[in-house]
Motif scaffolding. Structure first.
Motif, mmCIF file in Angstrom:
data_model
loop_
_atom_site.group_PDB
_atom_site.id
_atom_site.type_symbol
_atom_site.label_atom_id
_atom_site.label_comp_id
_atom_site.label_asym_id
_atom_site.label_seq_id
_atom_site.Cartn_x
_atom_site.Cartn_y
_atom_site.Cartn_z
ATOM 1 N N LYS A 120 -1.667 -7.338 -64.273
ATOM 2 C CA LYS A 120 -2.837 -6.599 -63.517
ATOM 3 C C LYS A 120 -2.902 -6.976 -62.250
ATOM 4 C CE LYS A 120 -6.584 -3.959 -63.407
ATOM 5 N NZ LYS A 120 -6.342 -2.747 -63.602
ATOM 6 N N ALA A 121 -2.555 -8.183 -61.815
ATOM 7 C CA ALA A 121 -2.760 -8.625 -60.285
ATOM 8 C C ALA A 121 -1.624 -7.985 -59.738
ATOM 9 C CB ALA A 121 -2.628 -10.038 -60.360
ATOM 10 N N VAL A 122 -0.419 -7.823 -60.263
ATOM 11 C CA VAL A 122 0.753 -7.138 -59.646
ATOM 12 C C VAL A 122 0.287 -5.621 -59.334
ATOM 13 C CG1 VAL A 122 3.189 -6.466 -59.931
ATOM 14 C CG2 VAL A 122 2.236 -8.796 -60.582
ATOM 15 N N GLU A 123 -0.334 -5.205 -60.275
ATOM 16 C CA GLU A 123 -0.317 -3.895 -60.109
ATOM 17 C C GLU A 123 -1.495 -3.418 -58.999
ATOM 18 O OE1 GLU A 123 -2.578 -0.045 -62.854
ATOM 19 O OE2 GLU A 123 -2.268 -2.003 -63.790
ATOM 20 N N LEU A 124 -2.393 -4.211 -58.700
ATOM 21 C CA LEU A 124 -3.089 -4.281 -57.495
ATOM 22 C C LEU A 124 -2.747 -4.606 -56.184
ATOM 23 C CD1 LEU A 124 -6.525 -6.087 -59.259
ATOM 24 C CD2 LEU A 124 -6.220 -3.679 -58.922
ATOM 25 N N LEU A 125 -1.530 -5.151 -56.345
ATOM 26 C CA LEU A 125 -0.951 -5.611 -54.921
ATOM 27 C C LEU A 125 0.264 -4.572 -54.700
ATOM 28 C CD1 LEU A 125 -0.959 -9.514 -55.538
ATOM 29 C CD2 LEU A 125 -2.199 -8.159 -53.767
ATOM 30 N N GLN A 126 0.376 -3.744 -55.795
ATOM 31 C CA GLN A 126 1.577 -2.842 -55.401
ATOM 32 C C GLN A 126 1.988 -2.179 -54.102
ATOM 33 O OE1 GLN A 126 3.470 -2.489 -58.457
ATOM 34 N NE2 GLN A 126 4.907 -1.697 -57.224
ATOM 35 N N ASP A 127 0.779 -1.682 -53.625
ATOM 36 C CA ASP A 127 1.045 -0.927 -52.459
ATOM 37 C C ASP A 127 0.408 -1.681 -51.249
ATOM 38 O OD1 ASP A 127 1.846 1.048 -53.983
ATOM 39 O OD2 ASP A 127 -0.178 1.884 -53.992
ATOM 40 N N HIS A 128 0.336 -3.015 -51.242
ATOM 41 C CA HIS A 128 -0.007 -3.816 -50.043
ATOM 42 C C HIS A 128 0.900 -4.583 -49.579
ATOM 43 C CE1 HIS A 128 -4.153 -2.354 -50.836
ATOM 44 N NE2 HIS A 128 -3.928 -2.465 -52.052
ATOM 45 N N GLN A 129 1.051 -4.871 -48.190
ATOM 46 C CA GLN A 129 1.744 -5.858 -47.608
ATOM 47 C C GLN A 129 0.916 -7.285 -47.495
ATOM 48 O OE1 GLN A 129 3.350 -4.173 -44.134
ATOM 49 N NE2 GLN A 129 4.696 -2.841 -45.192
ATOM 50 N N PHE A 130 1.787 -8.305 -47.804
ATOM 51 C CA PHE A 130 1.467 -9.722 -47.674
ATOM 52 C C PHE A 130 2.543 -10.788 -47.437
ATOM 53 C CE2 PHE A 130 1.323 -8.355 -51.879
ATOM 54 C CZ PHE A 130 2.060 -9.206 -52.675
ATOM 55 N N THR A 135 0.648 -15.192 -52.864
ATOM 56 C CA THR A 135 1.254 -15.375 -54.444
ATOM 57 C C THR A 135 1.251 -16.910 -54.769
ATOM 58 O OG1 THR A 135 3.453 -15.208 -53.960
ATOM 59 C CG2 THR A 135 2.162 -13.217 -54.722
ATOM 60 N N ARG A 136 1.665 -17.900 -53.752
ATOM 61 C CA ARG A 136 1.733 -19.169 -54.111
ATOM 62 C C ARG A 136 0.352 -19.638 -54.621
ATOM 63 N NH1 ARG A 136 1.201 -23.646 -50.828
ATOM 64 N NH2 ARG A 136 1.328 -22.292 -49.017
ATOM 65 N N HIS A 137 -0.699 -19.182 -53.625
ATOM 66 C CA HIS A 137 -2.151 -19.687 -54.171
ATOM 67 C C HIS A 137 -2.629 -19.083 -55.337
ATOM 68 C CE1 HIS A 137 -1.863 -21.035 -49.743
ATOM 69 N NE2 HIS A 137 -2.778 -21.640 -50.068
ATOM 70 N N LEU A 138 -2.269 -17.842 -55.508
ATOM 71 C CA LEU A 138 -2.682 -17.090 -56.694
ATOM 72 C C LEU A 138 -2.085 -17.564 -57.863
ATOM 73 C CD1 LEU A 138 -2.371 -13.458 -55.485
ATOM 74 C CD2 LEU A 138 -4.511 -14.725 -55.778
ATOM 75 N N ARG A 139 -0.881 -18.090 -57.884
ATOM 76 C CA ARG A 139 -0.022 -18.830 -58.831
ATOM 77 C C ARG A 139 -0.762 -19.912 -59.352
ATOM 78 N NH1 ARG A 139 4.303 -19.248 -56.489
ATOM 79 N NH2 ARG A 139 4.809 -16.756 -56.636
ATOM 80 N N LYS A 140 -1.718 -20.819 -58.786
ATOM 81 C CA LYS A 140 -2.298 -21.737 -59.206
ATOM 82 C C LYS A 140 -3.695 -21.419 -59.981
ATOM 83 C CE LYS A 140 -0.744 -24.408 -55.169
ATOM 84 N NZ LYS A 140 -1.178 -25.408 -53.987
ATOM 85 N N ASN A 157 -9.893 -6.254 -47.347
ATOM 86 C CA ASN A 157 -8.849 -5.649 -46.548
ATOM 87 C C ASN A 157 -8.259 -6.827 -45.947
ATOM 88 O OD1 ASN A 157 -7.131 -4.111 -45.776
ATOM 89 N ND2 ASN A 157 -8.224 -3.241 -43.956
ATOM 90 N N THR A 158 -8.102 -8.039 -46.461
ATOM 91 C CA THR A 158 -7.622 -9.385 -45.920
ATOM 92 C C THR A 158 -7.076 -10.026 -46.864
ATOM 93 O OG1 THR A 158 -9.639 -10.480 -46.213
ATOM 94 C CG2 THR A 158 -9.271 -9.704 -43.983
ATOM 95 N N ILE A 159 -5.531 -9.441 -47.111
ATOM 96 C CA ILE A 159 -4.686 -10.170 -48.028
ATOM 97 C C ILE A 159 -4.121 -11.257 -47.279
ATOM 98 C CG2 ILE A 159 -3.212 -10.050 -49.929
ATOM 99 C CD1 ILE A 159 -3.987 -7.077 -50.366
ATOM 100 N N THR A 160 -4.646 -12.062 -47.159
ATOM 101 C CA THR A 160 -3.991 -13.340 -46.169
ATOM 102 C C THR A 160 -4.064 -14.759 -47.149
ATOM 103 O OG1 THR A 160 -5.909 -13.736 -45.279
ATOM 104 C CG2 THR A 160 -4.754 -11.998 -44.168
ATOM 105 N N VAL A 161 -3.173 -15.625 -46.495
ATOM 106 C CA VAL A 161 -3.194 -16.852 -46.946
ATOM 107 C C VAL A 161 -4.319 -17.682 -47.012
ATOM 108 C CG1 VAL A 161 -1.896 -19.122 -46.816
ATOM 109 C CG2 VAL A 161 -0.522 -16.926 -46.331
ATOM 110 N N ALA A 162 -5.128 -17.710 -45.530
ATOM 111 C CA ALA A 162 -6.497 -18.250 -45.499
ATOM 112 C C ALA A 162 -7.443 -17.811 -46.480
ATOM 113 C CB ALA A 162 -6.743 -18.241 -44.122
ATOM 114 N N HIS A 163 -7.339 -16.669 -46.671
ATOM 115 C CA HIS A 163 -8.495 -15.880 -47.735
ATOM 116 C C HIS A 163 -8.155 -16.479 -49.124
ATOM 117 C CE1 HIS A 163 -10.917 -12.221 -48.873
ATOM 118 N NE2 HIS A 163 -11.443 -13.467 -49.298
#
Length: 305
Positions: A120-130, A135-140, A157-163
């Motif tokens: 489900k998370a992959v589907e949400l990220l399908q059309d975005h650039q990051f 994903t290293r943080h999401l994996r935790k 609208n901020t798919i960043t490492v800091a966020h």
């Protein structure tokens, strides 16, 4: 020509050739040449590699917009699928490193981008650039927390490492995959040795118990007889006064025997006497007096009696 982007284009053309054709237009029907609309860095890279020709697309109308604004670039997830497909078809990682002008760790991080990410998370990220570090943080996080974090980042609208890191830190331990509950302390040493030691101590306790059970009657009888004898002996004032003057420590032991009312007290008394400081502490508890004081002071005689 010193930018990282140009070096990547140069490496890609050198390794696999030109993928995206140039975009040109003929400004004047009578002119001999063409006007380049899009692909300036590609032209510079081709010249750098010594190539004189390149495929191109001819625009029919001269538009004022930039062609880069009309390009639908690959998303990070689509790029991951492309790299996985290339690896599956036999393309080596070394060749991908040369084509993208990056190091091997970057290729590995993009190949393993979605490892541990729920569908489900992959589907949400399908059309975005990051960046892959997101994903290293999401994996935790666990699946439900991953979905919630991705939805919050997309909404902002901020798919960043800091966020992603900011969303990871307040995550409860039970919603994290890297949380390990504290383990109970393991016994130190060899368990077999501890079992042998425990059995040895149990045998010693049983031997002491059997010995006490065997000698309980005789020792109790001896205690009763000794107590009766000492009671009659201490009732004699002459004997008591003599022992108090010449052997006060013996008198203290006699009094302890007379005050003992059970076998348990006798056992405790014997254990205290076996200690290194039992006799010394008993002697210190008895005040030192000279012969004249012990014989003349009636208050002391009364206390001892």
């Amino acid at each position: 020509m010193t930018t990282r982007k140009f070096k990547q284009i140069l490496s890609s053309i050198r390794e696999i050739g030109l993928i995206e054709p140039l975009s040109v237009i003929k400004p004047d029907a009578d002119a001999a040449g063409f006007l380049l609309l899009d692909g300036n860095l590609r032209v510079l890279a081709l010249k750098e590699l010594g190539q004189d020709t390149a495929p191109f697309l001819i625009a029919q109308e001269f538009e004022t917009y930039t062609y880069n604004h009309r390009i639908n670039r690959l998303s990070t997830v689509q790029e991951h699928y492309m790299l996985r497909r290339a690896i599956d078809k036999g393309v080596s990682k070394e060749r991908l490193v040369r084509a993208f002008n990056v190091n091997l760790s970057t290729i590995n991080s993009r190949i393993n981008l979605l490892h541990g990410i729920c569908p489900k998370a992959v589907e949400l990220l399908q059309d975005h650039q990051f960046t892959p570090d997101v994903t290293r943080h999401l994996r935790k996080m666990k699946a439900a927390q991953q979905i919630e974090a991705v939805e919050l980042m997309i909404a902002a609208n901020t798919i960043t490492v800091a966020h992603a890191d900011a969303l990871l830190k307040p995550t409860p331990p039970e919603q994290r995959t890297d949380y390990k509950p504290p383990q109970p302390e393991q016994p130190k040493g060899d368990p077999l040795e501890q079992i042998v030691k425990l059995e040895r101590e149990m045998n010693q306790v049983q031997e002491k118990y059997k010995h006490a059970e065997k000698n309980y009657g005789s020792e109790l009888l001896n205690l009763v007889v000794a107590k009766g004898y000492l009671k009659k002996l201490m009732e004699n004032e002459a004997v008591w006064s003599y022992v108090a003057r010449h052997a006060p420590e013996i008198l203290e032991q006699f009094e302890l025997v007379l005050n003992t009312v059970s076998m348990e007290e006798a056992v405790e008394l014997a254990e205290r006497e076996e200690g290194p400081s039992g006799t010394a502490s008993a002697a210190q508890a008895q005040p030192k007096q000279d012969d004249s004081d012990a014989a003349s002071d009636p208050s002391i005689d009364g206390q001892l009696g």
